[in-house]
Motif scaffolding. Sequence first.
Motif, short mmCIF file in Angstrom:
data_model
loop_
_atom_site.label_atom_id
_atom_site.label_comp_id
_atom_site.label_asym_id
_atom_site.label_seq_id
_atom_site.Cartn_x
_atom_site.Cartn_y
_atom_site.Cartn_z
N SER A 26 -14.47 26.02 -32.38
CA SER A 26 -13.81 27.08 -32.59
C SER A 26 -12.78 26.13 -33.28
O SER A 26 -11.43 26.34 -34.02
CB SER A 26 -13.09 27.26 -31.34
OG SER A 26 -13.04 26.59 -30.33
N GLY A 27 -12.71 24.95 -33.08
CA GLY A 27 -11.78 23.76 -34.51
C GLY A 27 -10.67 23.96 -32.63
O GLY A 27 -9.32 23.77 -33.50
N ALA A 28 -9.92 24.33 -31.90
CA ALA A 28 -9.05 25.28 -31.15
C ALA A 28 -8.76 23.56 -30.37
O ALA A 28 -9.53 22.85 -30.05
CB ALA A 28 -8.90 25.79 -29.66
N THR A 29 -7.76 23.73 -30.48
CA THR A 29 -7.25 22.35 -29.36
C THR A 29 -7.17 22.73 -27.48
O THR A 29 -7.17 24.07 -27.54
CB THR A 29 -5.37 22.35 -29.74
OG1 THR A 29 -5.20 22.47 -30.87
CG2 THR A 29 -4.99 21.28 -28.71
N MET A 30 -7.69 21.41 -27.45
CA MET A 30 -8.65 21.68 -25.90
C MET A 30 -7.81 21.16 -24.76
O MET A 30 -7.81 19.83 -25.38
CB MET A 30 -9.74 21.42 -26.03
CG MET A 30 -10.83 21.89 -27.17
SD MET A 30 -11.20 23.52 -26.46
CE MET A 30 -12.81 23.12 -25.54
N PHE A 31 -7.44 20.92 -24.03
CA PHE A 31 -6.17 20.98 -22.70
C PHE A 31 -7.23 20.97 -21.04
O PHE A 31 -6.85 21.93 -20.88
CB PHE A 31 -4.83 21.62 -22.38
CG PHE A 31 -4.03 20.45 -21.88
CD1 PHE A 31 -3.61 19.74 -22.79
CD2 PHE A 31 -3.50 21.07 -20.62
CE1 PHE A 31 -2.89 19.00 -21.74
CE2 PHE A 31 -3.14 20.51 -19.88
CZ PHE A 31 -1.97 18.83 -20.63
N TYR A 32 -7.72 19.84 -21.30
CA TYR A 32 -9.00 19.70 -19.92
C TYR A 32 -8.35 19.18 -18.66
O TYR A 32 -7.84 18.30 -18.96
CB TYR A 32 -10.44 19.34 -20.79
CG TYR A 32 -11.01 19.29 -20.08
CD1 TYR A 32 -12.71 20.50 -19.99
CD2 TYR A 32 -11.69 18.34 -18.70
CE1 TYR A 32 -13.72 20.55 -19.66
CE2 TYR A 32 -12.89 18.65 -17.90
CZ TYR A 32 -14.30 19.12 -18.76
OH TYR A 32 -14.87 19.88 -17.53
N ILE A 33 -8.15 19.94 -18.07
CA ILE A 33 -7.46 19.32 -16.47
C ILE A 33 -8.63 18.84 -15.19
O ILE A 33 -10.05 19.72 -15.04
CB ILE A 33 -6.67 20.49 -15.68
CG1 ILE A 33 -5.70 20.87 -16.31
CG2 ILE A 33 -6.59 20.26 -14.47
CD1 ILE A 33 -5.13 19.90 -16.60
N THR A 34 -8.72 17.56 -15.27
CA THR A 34 -9.67 17.73 -14.25
C THR A 34 -10.19 16.08 -13.26
O THR A 34 -8.62 15.46 -13.71
CB THR A 34 -11.34 17.16 -15.32
OG1 THR A 34 -12.25 16.92 -14.29
CG2 THR A 34 -11.07 15.76 -15.80
#
Lengths: 356, 578
Positions: free
Chosen positions: A187-195
Motif C-alpha cells: 500500500s505504501g501507506a504511512t503506518m502508525f502501530y501501537i504496541t
Amino acid sequence: MSDIRIDAISKSFGPTQVLKDVSLAIEAGEFVAVLGPSGCGKTTLLRCLAGFEQLDGGHIAIGGETVSAPRAHVPPERRGIGVVFQNYALWPHMSVAQNVAYGLKIAGIPRAERMKRVSRVLDLVALGPLANRRPADLSGGQRQRVALARCLAMESRVVLLDEPLANLDVHLRGALEEEFAAFHARSGATMFYITHDQAEALALADRVAVMNAGRILQFDRPEALFSQPASETVAGFIGEGRVLEAEDIRPLGNGRAAASLMGQTVELRCAPGERARGRAKISFHPGDLQLTETQGIAANVTRATYRGAYLRAEVMAGPGGHVPLSVNIAAPASLTRGQRITLALRDGWVIPDAAA
Amino acid sequence: MSLTETLSKRPLRALRLPRWLTGEAALMLALVLFVGVLSIAPLARLAWAALVPQGQFDASRIADILGGRRVVGATLNTIWISVAATCLATVAGTLAALLTTLTDMRARTLWVFGFVLPLMIPPQVTALAWVQAFSPSSPVLGALGLSLPPGTRHPLYSMGGIIFLLGLYNAPLVFLSVRASLQRLPASLVEAAHSNGAGRGAVIRDIILPLIRGGVFAGAALAFVSSIGNFGIQAMLGIPARVETLITMIYRRLNSYGPSALNDMALLALLLAVLTVIGMTLTAWLGRKGDQRVDSAHRAPRMTLGPWQWPVGLAAWGYLLVCLALPLSALFAAALVRGYGQPLNAETITFENFANALFHHKGIREAFVTSFWITCTTVAVLIPVAVALGYVLTWRRGWVAKLLRLASELAYALPGIIIGVAMILFFLRPLPFIGTGLYGTVWVILAAYFSNFLALALRPILGGYAQIDRALDEAAQLAGAGIFTRLRTIILPSVAPAATAAGILVFMTAINEIQTSVLLVSSRAQTIGPMIIFLEEAGSSTLAAAVGCLMVLLVLALMGLSLVFGRRLPEGVLPWRD
C-alpha cells in the motif's frame, strides 16, 4: 502526501493529563511503532490522530493539512484514515465482502467498481473464498486479515493499528507480522502501530517511539534504541537492558570512552560529543557479559536456567557481591548455584548526560 | 482514481443545511428539541404554574393550599400507602426471587410467568377483578359460600385494601431486580460458607441477603415509584372508600372544577413529584450503603428443597391461585352475567357484554381504535428516537448528554398524572402560528405518551448498547459514514433485538395506559385505558368487566406471541421470560 506532523499536543481527561507535549514527525510511507506500557497514553495518541478525541493544545497535520487543533477539528469520517482495531471491529451483521465494501459504498462508488475492488483486495489477503462468510465464522487470524483488507480497499494513505496482535495466539503472531510488512510494501501507506510488545515494535518498524507517562522518551531506529538509548528509562525498557553507574569516564575519541566499573576498567561506546565525567550511567544487555579466564568482575551465581540456545544466569557481582546482574552464556555451558565466576563486559553505552 | 479524489468530487448530500448543522450537531439539536418540548418545557410550565401562578411568588397561597386539612390528610395517606405497599412488595418479591433462583422448585418457568403476569395487567383491571372477586358471582368464593352478603362493606374498599393490591401489583418489580442480583451471585461464595459449616438459614441470612441488598433496594425504589403513582388502583378502590390520596384528589378536583383548579392542582402535582423523588432517592441511598459488588457468575447457586419440595410448592402455587386465579376468574364470571351480583350458572350466562364491548358500544370501539393508533405511532416514533438518544447517552460526553440523561431519568420516575397535568397546562393556550389549542384533542395524549414512555423505551436499548463494541461505530466513522448513515446501517442492526423488546414493552404499556390519559381524555378523544373507570363509575360493572377481560386477553396474546417469535430477543429484557 501523507506525512504526519504531531506538534506539541496535550490531552487531559478530567484532572489527569494523558498526553504531555507530544511531538512526532513521521515521513510519508514510514512504518512507525509507538511502544510503551499500558496506561502510558499511546492509545489516546492514536485516538487523537484518528479524530476520536479533541486536543487541548498543539496541533496535528496530515499531508500538510491541519486536522486537529483545539479550535479546528476534522471529524474522523472526513479524515480518510484507516484503523485496525485491537478487536478488529468487524460488523457482525455483514459478510466479509460487505465489511470490506462498506466504506466504498459510503463514498458512493458504483456497484460494479466496488465489487471489482473488493474481490481484488480479498484475493490479495487470500480471503477470496471466504467472501460470503460472517465474521463470527472466521478464525482470529482471518478476522485480522479482513480488518486489513478494509483498509486496503479504502486505499487509506494513513493506517493506524491499535495493538492488533494482542488478542492472538503466539504462533499466529509471526505470520501476521509478515502480513503487516507485506501490507506496508503493497500500500505504501504511512503506518502508525501501537504496541506494548517490544519484539513486535523492533521487528516491524522503521522507527520506534518509546512512550511513558504521556511523554515520548525517544524516537529512533530500532537498533539505535537498543544500542544507544538516550535515557535510563529507555535503556531499562528495551531488550532487558541493565543500567549501572560507572566512574571516571574518559572519552577516547572516535565514539569510544574508557570507564571504571566495579573497580575494573572497561571500554564503552559513547556519543560523539561526550566529555570527561566523574560519574555516568551506562547501559548494556545480558548478552554483553561474557565469562572470562583473565581479570574481570567477580560474581557469584545465584540461579542458572536452561533457555535452549543459551544459559541464563542470575549473579551477584562486584567487590561487595551485592549488584544483581543477568548474564546470557552461549551453549554449551554449565553453571551451578554458588559457583564463583569472572565476567568481562564486551560492549556497553554511556548514556548521555540529560542536563548537557 | 483514488478514494480521496472521489470523496472531494462528490457533492455533499445535505447541501441546504449550514455546515455546522450537519451530522452530530443536527442530531443533538433534534434530540434536545424533542426532549425539551415534550418533557422539560411542560414540567417547567408545571413548576411555574405551581409556584408563580400570576407572575409572582405567593408564599401564603402555597402555605394555604398545602396546609389545608384535606391536602395534609391526602399527603399522609399517600405516604403511608406507598411506604406500606413498598414493604409488602419487597417481602413478597424477594421471597419469590429466592425461591425461584436458589431452589430446585418444580415448574419454575411457569410459576415465574404467573408471578410476573400481574405486572402486565393494567392496574385498573386488577382492581376491578379483585372487587369482583368478593361479589356473589365470584366462581371461587361464591362457590365456597364465602362471598359477601349484600349490604356489607367491601373489604377492599379501604386503606388496607389499597395497600394489599399495590403490594401484590408491584411485587414482580422487586422480584425482577432481586433475581438479576441473585443470578450474578457466584455459587462458590455459598459453597465456601457451607464448607465452613453454615446451614441453609445461616447462608441465606449471612451471605446471600447482604450480597443482594443492592438489588432488593433497587427493586424497592421501583416499587415505591410505581405505588405512589398508580392511579388505577388508588382510584378504583380509594374513591368509593373515601380514602383520598394526592392522585385521586388531583383527578377529582380537575374533573369537578376544570381548568380553573389547574394552578392549585399543579402545586399538588409538584408535591407528589417531590415525594416521589425523595422516596426514590432515599431507597436508592439505603441500597448503596454498604453495597457489595461481586463478579458475575457462570453458575448460580442452587439448593435442593428435598422433603420441603411439596409444602413449598403448595404454598407457591397457592399464592398464584389467590393472586391470579381468584381475581381473574371473578372478572371473567362478572363479564359473563347480565347484571352485577348475579351468580354465574347456565341460566344467567350471556355473551352480551362481550358483544357490546366489541361491536355495539360506539364509545368503546372508538376508544380502542384511538388507543391502537396512538400506541402504534408512539412505538414508531419513540424507538428510533430512543436508539438515537441511547447513542448519545452511551458514547458521548458533555453537558448536552448529561442534560438529556437527567431529563429522561426524571420522566421515568415521575407519576404519569404529573405529566398529564403538565401537558394540560402546556397545551391549554392556543399554539403560536396555528391559532387553535391542542387541549382536548388526541394530539395532547400522543404528546403525553411520547413524554411518558421515552424512558421505558430507552432502558432496554441502553442495555443493548452495553453489549456492543464501540469500535464498530468508530470503524464505520473512519469509513466515512456520517451519524445518520451509521445509525441506520451499523447501530440499528446491532441493537435490533433490544429495540424490538423495547417496542413490545412500550406497546403493551401504552395500549392500556391510564395514568396520563385519564386527565387528557375528552368527549372528542377517548382511550381504552380509562374506559373501565368511566364504565364502573356509570354503573356498568359487567360491561367494564368485559372490557377488562378483553384487555387481559390482549396482554396474554402479546406475551405469548413474544415468547413464540422472540427467541432471538435479548435475555432479561422481557420480564415474563425466565
